[in-house]
Design a protein around this motif. Structure first.
Motif, mmCIF file in Angstrom:
data_model
loop_
_atom_site.group_PDB
_atom_site.id
_atom_site.type_symbol
_atom_site.label_atom_id
_atom_site.label_comp_id
_atom_site.label_asym_id
_atom_site.label_seq_id
_atom_site.Cartn_x
_atom_site.Cartn_y
_atom_site.Cartn_z
ATOM 1 N N ASN A 139 0.850 -1.184 0.000
ATOM 2 C CA ASN A 139 0.000 0.000 0.000
ATOM 3 C C ASN A 139 0.891 1.241 0.000
ATOM 4 O O ASN A 139 1.783 1.381 0.840
ATOM 5 C CB ASN A 139 -0.907 -0.019 1.231
ATOM 6 N N TYR A 140 0.652 2.124 -0.965
ATOM 7 C CA TYR A 140 1.561 3.231 -1.221
ATOM 8 C C TYR A 140 0.876 4.585 -1.001
ATOM 9 O O TYR A 140 -0.334 4.748 -1.217
ATOM 10 C CB TYR A 140 2.048 3.195 -2.662
ATOM 11 N N VAL A 141 1.721 5.568 -0.622
ATOM 12 C CA VAL A 141 1.317 6.969 -0.558
ATOM 13 C C VAL A 141 2.321 7.798 -1.353
ATOM 14 O O VAL A 141 3.535 7.634 -1.205
ATOM 15 C CB VAL A 141 1.261 7.481 0.891
ATOM 16 N N SER A 142 1.800 8.674 -2.205
ATOM 17 C CA SER A 142 2.633 9.637 -2.918
ATOM 18 C C SER A 142 2.074 11.031 -2.658
ATOM 19 O O SER A 142 0.856 11.206 -2.519
ATOM 20 C CB SER A 142 2.648 9.334 -4.417
ATOM 21 N N SER A 159 3.856 -1.636 6.270
ATOM 22 C CA SER A 159 4.349 -1.972 7.602
ATOM 23 C C SER A 159 3.562 -1.249 8.687
ATOM 24 O O SER A 159 3.568 -1.652 9.857
ATOM 25 C CB SER A 159 5.830 -1.617 7.726
ATOM 26 N N GLN A 160 2.845 -0.180 8.292
ATOM 27 C CA GLN A 160 2.063 0.595 9.255
ATOM 28 C C GLN A 160 0.608 0.141 9.319
ATOM 29 O O GLN A 160 0.030 0.054 10.408
ATOM 30 C CB GLN A 160 2.117 2.074 8.885
ATOM 31 N N ASP A 206 -0.169 13.150 11.260
ATOM 32 C CA ASP A 206 1.053 13.935 11.025
ATOM 33 C C ASP A 206 1.234 14.244 9.543
ATOM 34 O O ASP A 206 2.340 14.216 9.018
ATOM 35 C CB ASP A 206 2.275 13.229 11.601
ATOM 36 N N HIS A 207 0.121 14.525 8.868
ATOM 37 C CA HIS A 207 0.121 14.984 7.480
ATOM 38 C C HIS A 207 0.647 13.923 6.503
ATOM 39 O O HIS A 207 1.248 14.250 5.475
ATOM 40 C CB HIS A 207 0.898 16.291 7.334
ATOM 41 N N GLY A 208 0.419 12.665 6.834
ATOM 42 C CA GLY A 208 0.690 11.599 5.877
ATOM 43 C C GLY A 208 2.019 10.902 6.027
ATOM 44 O O GLY A 208 2.344 10.038 5.200
ATOM 45 N N ASP A 209 2.772 11.217 7.085
ATOM 46 C CA ASP A 209 4.038 10.511 7.282
ATOM 47 C C ASP A 209 3.833 9.139 7.917
ATOM 48 O O ASP A 209 4.538 8.183 7.592
ATOM 49 C CB ASP A 209 4.977 11.353 8.155
ATOM 50 N N ASN A 210 2.873 9.040 8.830
ATOM 51 C CA ASN A 210 2.572 7.776 9.506
ATOM 52 C C ASN A 210 1.075 7.528 9.467
ATOM 53 O O ASN A 210 0.274 8.465 9.593
ATOM 54 C CB ASN A 210 3.055 7.820 10.960
ATOM 55 N N TRP A 211 0.698 6.242 9.325
ATOM 56 C CA TRP A 211 -0.694 5.873 9.122
ATOM 57 C C TRP A 211 -1.108 4.766 10.085
ATOM 58 O O TRP A 211 -0.295 3.930 10.476
ATOM 59 C CB TRP A 211 -0.914 5.405 7.680
ATOM 60 N N THR A 212 -2.411 4.788 10.438
ATOM 61 C CA THR A 212 -2.989 3.789 11.336
ATOM 62 C C THR A 212 -4.252 3.232 10.700
ATOM 63 O O THR A 212 -5.035 3.979 10.092
ATOM 64 C CB THR A 212 -3.345 4.411 12.702
#
Length: 325
Positions: A139-142, A159-160, A206-212
């Motif tokens: 799963n990716y974020v750009s 991993s998150q 935190d504006h997309g740096d870490n996800w839950t």
């Protein structure tokens, strides 16, 4: 409204609305633009699953979508591609790619989220190699920091949130403007296979740096084959309400042929920023017929919901704008 020809992908319509909108709704078509067309600029390129956002810096229009290679079905190899417009949709940039299909593998477009606090746009999508060993997905974020003109190298967040097939939306996500969790970025979608399907939401503080990953709102029965009339929310669209609630409107998948309760939409509410969707806040929208399809939801003037879908119980026809005060 008649169904559009299959080879014309995206029609952007801009409406001139009376000042009294939406109490006195009378939209007028100003112009329409074919943004992409199957088979162009070369044979074998096809386009589906568009999500459109308005850039937070200069109001640039950006569309991110699946560029399907060699066919139109869900299972063909794909790229995540985009175009942008700096003149309100009259002209568009050449098509560019954010992510290319790995090993002719699988990709599904998900969500766009506008972060007004940071002036950025985020795209979330999922991918797996052709064989997809162990059904472990990436799963990716750009991010784009220039209103969708350029995009960062996608970051794998599995991993998150987990290495599962997170099929976001396909829709816009939300940045919460009101408490609780003001500023939170939220994206919701579903997963495959049908055995474990339901509504899955991920969020970042935190504006997309870490996800839950929030608590999924699962189909019933879970991890069992679905039969006629089983409960199965699927693709979603979402909006934050002025009281801080997150409203998610879901495709009523059922068993493909037989929907739960009726061939219509379903709505659920989260009061904790997408972390949970309690059963007591789930409603079946009998007044919104739907053939099991993606839809759109937006909040206008902070008090009016705008909803678009094929307003037909059986077929993907009769594209309709519904207004709810």
């Amino acid at each position: 409204m008649k169904a559009l020809k299959a080879d014309v992908f995206l029609l952007v319509c801009f409406l001139a609305i009376k000042v009294a909108f939406p109490r006195d709704l009378n939209p007028v078509l100003v112009y329409d633009v074919t943004v992409m067309q199957n088979g162009f600029p070369q044979s074998g390129l096809n386009y589906r699953i568009p999500v459109v956002a308005i850039g937070p810096l200069n109001g640039t229009l950006v569309v991110v979508l699946e560029q399907r290679l060699g066919g139109t079905s869900d299972g063909v190899p794909k790229n995540i591609a985009y175009k942008y417009s700096e003149d309100n949709g009259i002209t568009w940039s050449p098509i560019s790619t954010i992510f290319e299909s790995p090993d002719s593998g699988k990709i599904f477009m998900g969500n766009l989220i506008v972060d007004a606090e940071k002036g950025s746009i985020l795209v979330i999508f999922t991918a797996c190699s052709k064989d997809c060993p162990g059904n472990k997905w990436s799963n990716y974020v750009s991010k784009s920091l220039d209103d969708g003109r350029t995009w960062s190298k996608p970051v794998n967040i599995s991993s998150q949130i987990g290495a599962f097939e997170y099929c976001g939306g396909p829709s816009l996500g939300v940045q919460k403007r009101y408490p609780p969790n003001k500023g939170r970025l939220i994206a919701c979608g579903h997963t495959e296979p049908i055995l474990v399907d339901g509504v899955y939401c991920v969020f970042s503080d935190d504006h997309g740096d870490n996800w839950t990953l929030g608590k999924p709102h699962l189909g019933i029965p879970f991890e069992q084959d679905k039969v006629e009339g089983d409960y199965l929310p699927d693709e979603v669209t979402m909006v934050e309400l002025p009281n801080g609630d997150l409203m998610v409107n879901a495709r009523n998948q059922g068993s493909f042929l037989n929907h739960f309760h009726c061939p219509c939409r379903m709505t659920m509410i989260s009061k904790d920023g997408g972390e949970t969707f309690p059963t007591e806040f789930v409603r079946i929208n009998e007044d919104l017929p739907d053939p099991a399809c993606a839809a759109g939801l937006a909040l206008f003037d902070n008090k009016t919901l705008l909803f678009t879908n094929p307003n037909n119980a059986n077929n993907r026809v009769d594209m309709t704008l519904s207004v709810v005060h």
